[in-house]
Design an enzyme around this catalytic site. Structure first.
Site, short mmCIF file in Angstrom:
data_model
loop_
_atom_site.label_atom_id
_atom_site.label_comp_id
_atom_site.label_asym_id
_atom_site.label_seq_id
_atom_site.Cartn_x
_atom_site.Cartn_y
_atom_site.Cartn_z
N CYS A 191 38.38 68.54 11.13
CA CYS A 191 38.00 67.14 10.93
C CYS A 191 37.52 66.54 12.25
CB CYS A 191 39.18 66.33 10.41
SG CYS A 191 39.93 66.94 8.88
N HIS A 195 34.45 64.09 13.58
CA HIS A 195 34.85 62.69 13.64
C HIS A 195 35.55 62.28 14.94
CE1 HIS A 195 33.36 62.35 9.64
NE2 HIS A 195 34.17 63.31 9.21
N ARG A 233 37.20 62.50 -0.64
CA ARG A 233 36.36 62.80 0.52
C ARG A 233 36.92 63.98 1.30
NH1 ARG A 233 31.43 63.42 1.90
NH2 ARG A 233 30.94 62.92 4.07
N CYS A 237 34.73 67.24 2.15
CA CYS A 237 34.55 67.76 3.51
C CYS A 237 34.95 69.23 3.59
CB CYS A 237 35.37 66.93 4.50
SG CYS A 237 34.67 65.30 4.86
#
Length: 276
Positions: A191, A195, A233, A237
């Site tokens: 992640c 991000h 989400r 992802c």
């Protein structure tokens, strides 16, 4: 999971200034500092708009769309669901303090008796079953998604207020943190790859949003009335990086949401918004 995290941190530090042995508040402050240093012209509260914080033109388009959001009827349907009494005459509002206003920002929380993280969606299902109704399928856009598209708007403007108190809660937070920073799937992404390290950069045609502020604005609507919850989400992802996703409502995703939400502490919530 913890071994994977330790392998990533090397000398004890993750990229973005997040330390393996840091407290949750140190993690949050370190990430705030990381993005402030990287993008000094962007105020932290602007990150509640996700990638739009990096693009003034897209932000202007967003403001225009939100004057007359294309998904208004869906939120209205969610409000009708929220206000419709159960068979016993009670409503969702009876299950929450202040009739459900300014409460969603306290979720997820760690339930010491149950020994696990409880999300807002879990709390809504508990409300349903306590009042003799069947639980909704977590992440279902037609039921739980539609209901929370309205229920979360009751907390718009509330500052995210996630608590991590006690050893068990800390352990769940650390599992969520490990999930966020560990690499997954055939592409080997975490992640954080998108991000934290690459937030503000483009991946193909998509401008990547930062972890800060991400948990404040769900559900979102993409391309009109296509409703997406936060854990939907997560699934998306994982699929994009060719990883096998966990189940929505699993311990893995609930712990991830716990960590993810804590990092947005102090930022205002804004549910049911439009995203590309």
């Amino acid at each position: 999971m913890k071994k994977t995290l330790l392998a990533l941190v090397g000398a004890g530090l993750l990229f973005g200034g997040v330390a393996a042995n840091a407290t949750p508040e140190q993690d949050r402050l370190n990430l705030d500092k990381y993005f402030t240093n990287k993008y000094p012209d962007i105020k932290l509260d602007k990150y509640v708009y996700g990638a739009l914080a990096f693009d003034a033109d897209s932000m202007a388009q967003y403001d225009s769309i939100m004057d007359f959001p294309p998904f208004g009827t869906v939120v209205d349907q969610g409000q009708k669901m929220w206000d419709t009494p159960f068979k016993n005459g009670k409503t969702y509002a009876s299950c929450f303090p202040n009739s459900g206003k300014n409460v969603a920002g306290n979720y997820p929380y760690f339930d010491d008796k149950a020994g696990k993280v409880v999300t807002f969606e879990n709390a809504i299902n508990t409300c349903r079953t306590t009042n003799g109704e069947e639980a909704y399928k977590l992440g279902d856009p037609a039921t739980m998604g539609k209901l929370t598209s309205y229920a979360r708007t009751l907390s718009d403007g509330m500052l995210m207020n996630i608590k991590v108190n006690g050893a068990a809660a800390q352990a769940a937070y650390e599992k969520g943190k490990a999930q966020f920073y560990s690499r997954h799937g055939q592409l080997g992404f975490s992640c954080a790859s998108c991000h934290v390290y690459n937030a503000g950069n483009h991946l193909r045609s998509e401008l990547l949003s930062p972890i800060i502020g991400q948990a404040t604005h769900w559900p979102v609507f993409r391309g009109g009335e296509n409703l997406v919850t936060l854990q939907n989400r997560y699934v998306g992802c994982h699929k994009m990086i060719r990883a096998v996703p966990f189940a929505i409502g699993s311990e893995e995703y609930n712990d991830l949401e716990y960590f993810h939400s804590y990092i947005s502490n102090g930022l205002p919530m804004k549910a049911s918004v439009f995203r590309k």
